[in-house]
Enzyme design. Structure first.
Site, PDB file in Angstrom:
ATOM      1  CG  ASN A  94      -1.659   1.266   1.433  1.00 31.76           C
ATOM      2  OD1 ASN A  94      -1.813   2.053   0.492  1.00 31.76           O
ATOM      3  ND2 ASN A  94      -2.168   1.496   2.646  1.00 31.76           N
ATOM      4  CD1 TRP A  95       3.427   0.958  -2.944  1.00 34.67           C
ATOM      5  CD2 TRP A  95       3.498   2.217  -4.807  1.00 34.67           C
ATOM      6  NE1 TRP A  95       4.112   0.248  -3.900  1.00 34.67           N
ATOM      7  CE2 TRP A  95       4.167   0.997  -5.057  1.00 34.67           C
ATOM      8  CE3 TRP A  95       3.409   3.157  -5.835  1.00 34.67           C
ATOM      9  CZ2 TRP A  95       4.752   0.703  -6.294  1.00 34.67           C
ATOM     10  CZ3 TRP A  95       3.989   2.866  -7.063  1.00 34.67           C
ATOM     11  CH2 TRP A  95       4.655   1.647  -7.282  1.00 34.67           C
ATOM     12  CE  LYS A  96       0.192   3.463   4.784  1.00 34.54           C
ATOM     13  NZ  LYS A  96       0.128   3.655   6.202  1.00 34.54           N
TER      14      LYS A  96
ATOM     15  CG  HIS B  60      -5.699   2.025   5.080  1.00 40.51           C
ATOM     16  ND1 HIS B  60      -5.286   2.949   6.014  1.00 40.51           N
ATOM     17  CD2 HIS B  60      -4.672   1.150   4.932  1.00 40.51           C
ATOM     18  CE1 HIS B  60      -4.054   2.648   6.398  1.00 40.51           C
ATOM     19  NE2 HIS B  60      -3.659   1.564   5.749  1.00 40.51           N
TER      20      HIS B  60
ATOM     21  CD  GLU C  30      -2.929   5.601   6.703  1.00 38.52           C
ATOM     22  OE1 GLU C  30      -2.903   5.688   5.462  1.00 38.52           O
ATOM     23  OE2 GLU C  30      -2.013   5.072   7.357  1.00 38.52           O
TER      24      GLU C  30
ATOM     25  CD  GLU D 207      -3.544  -2.492   7.180  1.00 38.07           C
ATOM     26  OE1 GLU D 207      -2.444  -2.760   6.702  1.00 38.07           O
ATOM     27  OE2 GLU D 207      -4.137  -1.422   6.942  1.00 38.07           O
TER      28      GLU D 207
ATOM     29  N   GLY E 123       2.400   2.102  10.818  1.00 35.43           N
ATOM     30  CA  GLY E 123       3.371   3.192  10.683  1.00 35.43           C
ATOM     31  C   GLY E 123       4.011   3.606  11.992  1.00 35.43           C
TER      32      GLY E 123
ATOM     33  CB  SER F  14       5.152  -1.889  12.110  1.00 34.64           C
ATOM     34  OG  SER F  14       4.732  -0.549  12.304  1.00 34.64           O
TER      35      SER F  14
ATOM     36  N   GLY G 295       2.779  -1.221   4.300  1.00 35.64           N
ATOM     37  CA  GLY G 295       2.854   0.210   4.009  1.00 35.64           C
ATOM     38  C   GLY G 295       4.289   0.630   3.754  1.00 35.64           C
ATOM     39  N   GLY G 296       4.943   1.155   4.786  1.00 42.72           N
ATOM     40  CA  GLY G 296       6.286   1.731   4.653  1.00 42.72           C
ATOM     41  C   GLY G 296       7.276   0.840   3.913  1.00 42.72           C
TER      42      GLY G 296
HETATM   43  C1  PEP Z   1      -0.773   0.138   6.068  1.00 46.90           C
HETATM   44  O1  PEP Z   1      -0.995   1.330   6.166  1.00 46.90           O
HETATM   45  O2  PEP Z   1      -1.542  -0.571   5.373  1.00 46.90           O
HETATM   46  C2  PEP Z   1       0.371  -0.413   6.767  1.00 46.90           C
HETATM   47  C3  PEP Z   1       0.359  -1.675   7.097  1.00 46.90           C
HETATM   48  O3  PEP Z   1       1.402   0.464   7.047  1.00 46.90           O
HETATM   49  P1  PEP Z   1       2.834   0.128   7.711  1.00 46.90           P
HETATM   50  O4  PEP Z   1       3.311  -1.174   7.111  1.00 46.90           O
HETATM   51  O5  PEP Z   1       3.698   1.273   7.345  1.00 46.90           O
HETATM   52  O6  PEP Z   1       2.596   0.011   9.177  1.00 46.90           O
END
Ligand code: PEP
Length: 251
Positions: free
Chosen positions: A9-11, A96, A98, A167, A173, A213, A234-235
């Site tokens: 997920n590049w956001k 998501h 967010e 999640e 994050g 994470s 994500g990251g």
């Molecule tokens: C996400 O936002 O879907 C996610 C899992 O982010 P991160 O891996 O950065 O925690």
């Protein structure tokens, strides 16, 4: 039987050029080493067509990060599921945390988005997860159950196209990962909730991904759990080598 999946997920990250380069790098790394799971990159709307042009569909599938709950019309700035599908996408992330937290998306709206996605042959990656307060006050199982139940007016055939991503919001994050045991307990709970509604076959065939994470150093332990069928990343999806390191957890 259900699929193992690693989805990025590049956001709201990368310019178009950077995104195409990242997609290209992921594609190239996967060409050199065949993945033992399905790989998906979910990218900003603006990047979909260009990213699709550099991905080999048998190596990497593509998804969007959201879609509208409306089919078409006077909704300035929105992007419909049919528009997403027309770029070559196969998946769409919905719900998501967010989107729920910053854009107020609620269960009713997410059901409509899910119906739009399914009507346009997009597979939803439907995100659920509790916030820190709910983890600490012990209501997390009920919270996640009600988020999954938001989809329970779907037919079994429709529901079987859904990928669930658990999640925990406190892990997204933050660098704070759920333990493999916490993830397993929640994934087993989600699978039971699905089984109680749709039966064992649908539940056993539903891929449930962990997100929060997740990185190359902890992916193996998480994915080794029987009900953890991969990750939403994500990251660590923003660096092709890190993303590949997570894919390789399925060694
Ligand atoms: C996400 O936002 O879907 C996610 C899992 O982010 P991160 O891996 O950065 O925690």
């Amino acid at each position: 039987m259900r699929k193992n999946i690693v989805a990025g997920n590049w956001k709201m990250n990368t310019t178009l050029d950077e995104g195409v380069e990242l997609a290209n790098n992921v594609n190239t790394l996967l060409k050199g080493k065949k993945a033992n799971c399905d790989v998906i990159v979910c990218v900003p709307f603006t990047h979909l067509t260009s990213v699709n042009a550099v991905l080999e569909p048998e190596l990497v599938k593509m998804g969007a990060e959201n879609c509208s709950e409306h089919a078409k019309g006077a909704y300035t700035g929105e992007v419909s599921a049919s528009m997403v599908k027309s770029t070559g996408a196969d998946y769409v992330i919905l719900g998501h945390s967010e989107r729920r937290q910053y854009f107020g998306e609620n269960n009713e709206q997410l059901l409509e988005k899910t119906k739009q996605a399914l009507a346009n042959d997009l597979k939803p990656i439907f995100c659920v997860g509790e916030v820190l307060e709910e983890r600490e006050n012990g209501s997390y199982n009920d919270v996640v159950k009600s988020q999954v139940e938001a989809l329970f007016s779907l037919t079994p055939e429709e529901f079987s196209k859904i990928v669930i991503a658990y999640e925990p919001v406190w892990a997204i994050g933050t660098g704070k990962t759920a333990t493999a045991e916490q993830a397993q307990d929640m994934h087993a709970h989600i699978r039971k909730v699905i089984e109680d509604k749709y039966g064992k076959e649908v539940a056993d065939n539903t891929s449930i991904l962990y997100g929060g994470s997740c990185k190359p150093s902890n992916a193996k332990k998480l994915f080794a759990k029987p009900d953890v069928d991969g990750g939403l990343i994500g990251g660590a999806a923003l660096k092709a080598e890190d993303f590949m390191g997570i894919i390789e957890a399925f060694g």
